[in-house]
Design an enzyme around this catalytic site. Structure first.
Site, PDB file in Angstrom:
ATOM      1  N   GLU A 138       0.767  -1.254  -0.180  1.00  0.00           N
ATOM      2  CA  GLU A 138       0.038  -0.048  -0.056  1.00  0.00           C
ATOM      3  C   GLU A 138       0.986   1.396  -0.280  1.00  0.00           C
ATOM      4  OE1 GLU A 138      -2.722  -0.666   3.324  1.00  0.00           O
ATOM      5  OE2 GLU A 138      -3.314  -2.774   2.553  1.00  0.00           O
ATOM      6  N   HIS A 263      -3.908   3.131   5.441  1.00  0.00           N
ATOM      7  CA  HIS A 263      -3.740   1.877   4.271  1.00  0.00           C
ATOM      8  C   HIS A 263      -4.403   2.582   3.042  1.00  0.00           C
ATOM      9  CE1 HIS A 263      -3.452  -1.008   7.685  1.00  0.00           C
ATOM     10  NE2 HIS A 263      -3.849  -0.244   8.449  1.00  0.00           N
TER      11      HIS A 263
END
Length: 376
Positions: A138, A263
């Site tokens: 990510e 995230h």
């Protein structure tokens, strides 16, 4: 069929009527597509040549402006080595506002660096913890952590809100939580998610660092199998990275008032609980902070984020850092799922770093200023 599930992260979360994103090897599409047609499952090919998309992102710029840190480019993705050089540089250059330290070592022996940001205006100050890159692939997470630091240092003199934030609070910022995994995502497997610890019985590496916390550990939404992406580990805090950060947060739990974890991807702002469907005691304060943050974020480019308790807004998952932080007395615990909603997925193009970080910055400032006002 070797399918790498991007969204949701675990097969148990796939539900009828909702979209799922998966990555398949090129040779598997010949079997998969006819199968989907037979099963009457609608599908869209989002990225037809993933290898090309990866190369567009990391290829051919091994030596870009690595030496000139004053001209550090915040609109490209950076390797772990570059990020660590950048942290050392800030520590030397902005010693009045930045203090760099390590909370421990990773499984492969890398230091776990944190930047402490803020004016040393008084001996005791409340603090905000920010971490990025718990999941290696990510990449927009670490990009945001760096962006946040840049904004703080560049606008501290001119922006009264930023000045207030850095005068009244400390920020503990961990640009790359999962350092081993992040490094591996640059060198070996762009879509690696977990840590890199070894499993003796299975020839699989790594634990999901966001399923390894001591809060309803290894219950729903986590896997007991070491080869799975959501493997919870052999025991809570088995991963040195998780153990080190948990130890630091426990030690400073009275000081730290907010925990923010970044995230990708889903465009959501989540708060506890993640492991159960239940309302948190300070729901009203947290809910209004989330509502205002999402509105502030939308004001930049019109991007709408969904917000709410993680369990009902995203899915139930146990052993998450956000739930752990909340359970350990940090009243504001949030997890951001940054852009996008699946078109690029983990391969968010570099040209979208700036807009993503700009809007996210508004949300983070909003939450921080909310924190400084008393909420009852």
């Amino acid at each position: 069929l070797q399918v790498d599930l991007w969204q949701p992260s675990s097969p148990s979360h796939i539900v009828e009527g909702a979209a799922a994103d998966a990555r398949v090897p090129q040779n598997a599409t010949r079997i998969l597509l006819p199968f989907l047609q037979q099963a009457n499952i609608q599908y869209t090919i989002l990225i037809s040549d993933l290898q090309q998309a990866i190369e567009n992102q990391t290829g051919g710029r091994s030596h870009r402006n690595r030496r000139s840190l004053p001209g550090y480019n915040y609109e490209v993705y950076h390797s772990l080595e570059e990020i660590e050089d950048w942290m050392h540089y800030l520590n030397r250059t902005y010693s009045d506002l930045v203090h760099m330290f390590s909370v421990g070592k990773s499984y492969e022996g890398r230091p776990l660096y944190v930047l402490k940001l803020g004016k040393r205006s008084r001996p005791y100050k409340k603090a905000v913890w920010i971490d990025c890159g718990i999941h290696a692939r990510e990449w927009i997470g670490p990009a945001f952590c760096q962006w946040f630091v840049k904004e703080a240092l560049q606008t501290y003199q001119t922006d009264p809100d930023m000045r207030k934030m850095l005068t009244q609070l400390y920020f503990y910022i961990m640009p790359v939580f999962n350092v081993d995994g992040y490094h591996f995502s640059w060198t070996n497997d762009r879509f690696w998610r977990k840590t890199r610890s070894k499993n003796m019985r299975f020839h699989c590496h790594g634990v999901d660092a966001n399923r390894n916390w001591k809060v309803k550990w290894c219950d729903e939404g986590a896997s007991l199998h070491p080869c799975d992406d959501t493997y919870c580990g052999p025991f809570p805090e088995s991963e040195p990275e998780v153990k080190a950060v948990a130890h630091f947060l426990r030690k400073h739990r009275k000081q730290i008032k907010a925990y923010l974890s970044f995230h990708a991807y889903a465009q959501m702002l989540l708060y506890p609980y993640s492991y159960k469907y239940a309302t948190i005691p300070n729901f009203n304060c947290v809910e209004s902070a989330a509502y205002n943050a999402v509105n502030a974020l939308q004001s930049a480019y019109g991007v709408r984020y969904r917000y709410g308790p993680a369990s009902s807004t995203l899915y139930v998952s146990s052993g998450s850092s956000m739930d752990w932080a909340y359970k350990n007395g940090i009243p504001y615990a949030f997890a951001f799922e940054l852009r996008d909603t699946g078109h690029f997925g983990f391969l968010l193009p570099e040209m979208l770093i700036k807009p993503t970080c700009t809007e996210t910055m508004l949300a983070v400032k909003n939450i921080t200023l909310h924190l400084l006002k008393k909420c009852h």
